[in-house]
Design a protein around this motif. Structure first.
Motif, short mmCIF file in Angstrom:
data_model
loop_
_atom_site.label_atom_id
_atom_site.label_comp_id
_atom_site.label_asym_id
_atom_site.label_seq_id
_atom_site.Cartn_x
_atom_site.Cartn_y
_atom_site.Cartn_z
N UNK A 47 0.84 -1.20 0.00
CA UNK A 47 0.00 0.00 0.00
C UNK A 47 0.87 1.25 0.00
N UNK A 48 0.62 2.20 -0.90
CA UNK A 48 1.46 3.41 -0.95
C UNK A 48 1.49 4.16 0.39
N UNK A 49 0.34 4.18 1.08
CA UNK A 49 0.28 4.88 2.36
C UNK A 49 1.24 4.25 3.37
N UNK A 50 1.32 2.93 3.31
CA UNK A 50 2.21 2.21 4.22
C UNK A 50 3.67 2.52 3.89
N UNK A 51 3.95 2.56 2.61
CA UNK A 51 5.32 2.86 2.18
C UNK A 51 5.72 4.27 2.61
N UNK A 52 4.77 5.18 2.44
CA UNK A 52 5.03 6.57 2.82
C UNK A 52 5.27 6.67 4.33
N UNK A 53 4.46 5.95 5.09
CA UNK A 53 4.62 6.00 6.56
C UNK A 53 5.98 5.47 6.98
N UNK A 54 6.36 4.33 6.40
CA UNK A 54 7.66 3.74 6.76
C UNK A 54 8.80 4.69 6.37
N UNK A 55 8.67 5.30 5.18
CA UNK A 55 9.71 6.22 4.72
C UNK A 55 9.84 7.41 5.67
N UNK A 56 8.69 7.99 6.05
CA UNK A 56 8.72 9.14 6.96
C UNK A 56 9.31 8.75 8.31
N UNK A 57 8.90 7.57 8.79
CA UNK A 57 9.40 7.11 10.09
C UNK A 57 10.92 6.93 10.05
N UNK A 58 11.40 6.29 8.98
CA UNK A 58 12.84 6.05 8.86
C UNK A 58 13.60 7.37 8.83
N UNK A 59 13.08 8.34 8.10
CA UNK A 59 13.76 9.64 7.99
C UNK A 59 13.72 10.38 9.33
N UNK A 88 18.40 10.35 15.51
CA UNK A 88 19.47 9.46 15.97
C UNK A 88 20.69 10.23 16.48
N UNK A 89 21.17 9.79 17.63
CA UNK A 89 22.32 10.47 18.25
C UNK A 89 23.65 9.87 17.81
N UNK A 90 23.58 8.70 17.17
CA UNK A 90 24.83 8.09 16.70
C UNK A 90 24.69 7.59 15.27
N UNK A 91 25.82 7.14 14.73
CA UNK A 91 25.82 6.77 13.31
C UNK A 91 25.31 5.36 13.07
N UNK A 92 25.18 4.57 14.13
CA UNK A 92 24.86 3.15 13.93
C UNK A 92 23.51 2.98 13.21
N UNK A 93 22.49 3.67 13.73
CA UNK A 93 21.16 3.54 13.14
C UNK A 93 21.19 3.96 11.66
N UNK A 94 21.84 5.08 11.42
CA UNK A 94 21.89 5.61 10.05
C UNK A 94 22.59 4.61 9.12
N UNK A 95 23.70 4.05 9.60
CA UNK A 95 24.45 3.11 8.76
C UNK A 95 23.62 1.84 8.51
N UNK A 96 22.88 1.41 9.53
CA UNK A 96 22.05 0.21 9.35
C UNK A 96 20.97 0.45 8.28
N UNK A 97 20.37 1.62 8.32
CA UNK A 97 19.32 1.92 7.34
C UNK A 97 19.96 2.06 5.95
N UNK A 98 21.12 2.70 5.90
CA UNK A 98 21.81 2.84 4.61
C UNK A 98 22.14 1.46 4.03
N UNK A 99 22.60 0.55 4.91
CA UNK A 99 22.93 -0.81 4.45
C UNK A 99 21.69 -1.48 3.85
N UNK A 100 20.56 -1.36 4.54
CA UNK A 100 19.33 -1.99 4.04
C UNK A 100 18.90 -1.36 2.71
#
Lengths: 246, 329
Positions: free
Chosen positions: A30-42, A48-60
């Protein structure tokens, strides 16, 4: 001629986006679901206070991107690299002030955020995006403005393209018309847009359209949607875990 | 075999980088001429296999470690020039993002692992294949070729290390860069590579080649765009998940010690060229992130490295070619 080409590229980008996704798998999610996940990730990336979360998302994200076609990858990465380059230049003084890590952190966050948006843009059509905004109960005015902007970009783009074509066909002699005629073309297009907006308003009234967007393509929440929705708690859990890691 | 910064003098690094320039030029020309653009994504897959192979550290008695490189593997699949480009890009990603191998010594690392290894390995493979008959001739050839290739590369690295104290010393006579001469570096490097690391390269090369032959023969033979076969994707995923096995090997590879480790290795002092040398802080140093379990950092690094390599080669396959819109994944 260059201006014509630029305009045609813009129109092709918008209309191409729509036609591509009419024939493509149109994503089983569902596009709405995709949009929600994208907004949440951003959002979580920004918090995020450290790079770990960002790097994990970048890896995925990179993993998902690496499985796509070369054309899709190029289309997705082009705006990302421009944004990162721009951010890198803006943040460069941080290095001379003794904070090279800040440069990296901010650039990574920009990379991650723009990459998510770029992937979303390339895999969800404009109509579905409007639908997604409406499903997420975004204000009617916002959805209406977005929808109208996209439509008028194409309509007015085609209109100014015709004017440009006519001007270049009639052009004789030195190449001064570019600067002299641009104002005229813009002015004509603006007047035309005023007229068209009135026509649109009348057409809306005739069709009893009050600005309320309703989705007529409602479909049931499928199994892939449910699996995709699991990303929401997963992202939050990941965020909490990575913030404790510091 | 990844030579870090400050182990080789800047002069040596410059010479090695200069030596690589014609190799890269010829390789790029050959790849452009011989490999269709649509097959470049396959080169990315090969580079990803090489990258992952280098993450599996193997320990040998004495506290040192080593790994396979996979240069002969790519050379057997796509030719030595393509292997040179693929391993070069893999080494660049390792140096820039993971701090594995130096920035200044990038040319030297490429000389050893992206030039000597695939070319010697490929030549040995061809030599053996001409003499061995039967359906497994290519596997036998690649096995011997990969062994010869990795040992030739290790010998080159050992010589590069070993000549440093002969050429660069301070006023007190102490080595400025790598403190070990040829009498130490050659046995130390070759012992591991003639035994375990060489065998690891043979096993890695033949196992992946045999797998490709069975699961995705089109990777070697087809001249058209090929979709990466599912078994190949699964193999790559399995390798990514298994990369933390490389952490079981404790200790640092010979010649890859940090500045605070080198004095304790028997040198007795830290060369001044290393103390005041070039330092580069990578994004994910040593494939790990502070505050994250090592195994998770290793898996993340494997995912990022492999994905970037595949993306780079996929982008190269459409570089300057916006009309070909229907390429396969």
């Amino acid at each position: 001629m260059n201006m014509n080409l630029q305009l045609m590229r813009l129109i092709r980008r918008i209309t191409g986006n729509d036609s591509e996704y009419q024939t493509a798998d149109q994503s089983r999610i569902l596009p709405a679901l995709r949009l929600s996940v994208a907004f949440l990730a951003i959002l979580l990336c920004a918090l995020s206070q450290n790079a770990i979360y960002v790097i994990m998302i970048i890896a995925a994200e990179l993993l998902w991107l690496s499985m796509k076609s070369p054309i899709f990858i190029r289309k997705t990465l082009k705006p990302v690299l421009i944004a990162v380059l721009f951010c890198f230049v803006l943040m460069l003084p941080a290095v001379s002030m003794g904070h090279p890590r800040t440069l990296l952190t901010v650039s990574m966050k920009v990379f991650e955020s723009v990459l998510i948006l770029s992937q979303l843009e390339n895999s969800v059509s404009w109509q579905n995006m409007t639908d997604a905004f409406r499903t997420l109960h975004c204000p009617q005015l916002f959805v209406f403005t977005l929808d109208m902007t996209m439509r008028f970009l194409v309509i007015l783009g085609r209109y100014s393209n015709s004017i440009l074509e006519a001007v270049s066909l009639r052009r004789v002699g030195p190449d001064h018309w570019k600067t002299a005629g641009t104002g005229g073309i813009l002015g004509t297009t603006f007047l035309r847009s005023q007229k068209m907006s009135l026509e649109t308003s009348e057409a809306m009234a005739c069709r009893c359209f009050d600005g309320e967007y309703r989705s007529y393509r409602r479909r049931r929440f499928s199994r892939p949607d449910a699996l995709y929705a699991l990303l929401i708690p997963l992202l939050i859990a990941l965020f909490v875990y990575t913030q404790q890691a510091m | 075999m990844h030579i870090p910064d400050n182990y080789l003098s800047p002069q040596t690094c410059a010479v090695m980088a200069a030596a690589m320039v014609p190799v890269w030029t010829v390789s790029i020309k050959k790849v452009k001429a011989e490999i269709p653009k649509v097959k470049l994504p396959m080169l990315g897959v090969g580079a990803a296999f090489s990258f992952l192979g280098m993450m599996f550290n193997i320990p040998i008695p004495g506290g040192t470690t080593g790994h396979a490189v996979g240069g002969t593997l790519i050379a057997s699949l796509m030719g030595p020039y393509a292997a040179c480009i693929a391993v070069t890009v893999a080494l660049l990603i390792q140096a820039l993002i993971f701090g594995d191998g130096g920035i200044l010594s990038f040319g030297a690392n490429c000389f050893n692992m992206a030039f000597v290894l695939p070319f010697v390995g490929y030549a040995a493979t061809q030599l053996i294949m001409k003499r061995v008959k039967g359906k497994n001739a290519d596997l036998i050839g690649s096995a011997i070729g990969s062994y010869v290739g990795i040992n030739a590369a290790a010998l080159c690295a050992a010589i590069e290390f070993g000549i440093q104290p002969m050429l660069f010393r301070d006023a007190a006579g102490n080595a400025l860069y790598c403190p070990y001469g040829l009498n130490v570096s050659i046995p130390a490097m070759m012992l591991g590579h003639l035994t375990l690391f060489g065998i690891a390269e043979v096993v890695y090369t033949t196992a992946v080649l045999a797998f490709v032959r069975k699961a995705a023969p089109e990777m070697k033979s087809s001249t058209e765009a090929v979709r990466t076969a599912l078994p190949l994707k699964l193999l790559m995923a399995a390798l990514v998940i298994l990369t933390p096995l490389g952490l079981l090997a404790e200790g640092t590879a010979w010649g890859e010690w940090s500045t605070d480790e080198i004095a304790a290795t028997g040198a007795g002092f830290t060369p001044s060229g290393m103390l005041s040398g070039f330092s580069y802080s990578s994004l994910i140093p040593d494939y790990s992130l502070t505050g994250m379990p090592e195994w998770l950092g290793y898996i993340l690094s494997a995912v990022i490295g492999a994905a970037i390599l595949i993306i780079i080669f996929k982008l190269l396959s459409v570089a300057g070619n916006s009309k070909k819109e229907n390429l396969t994944v």
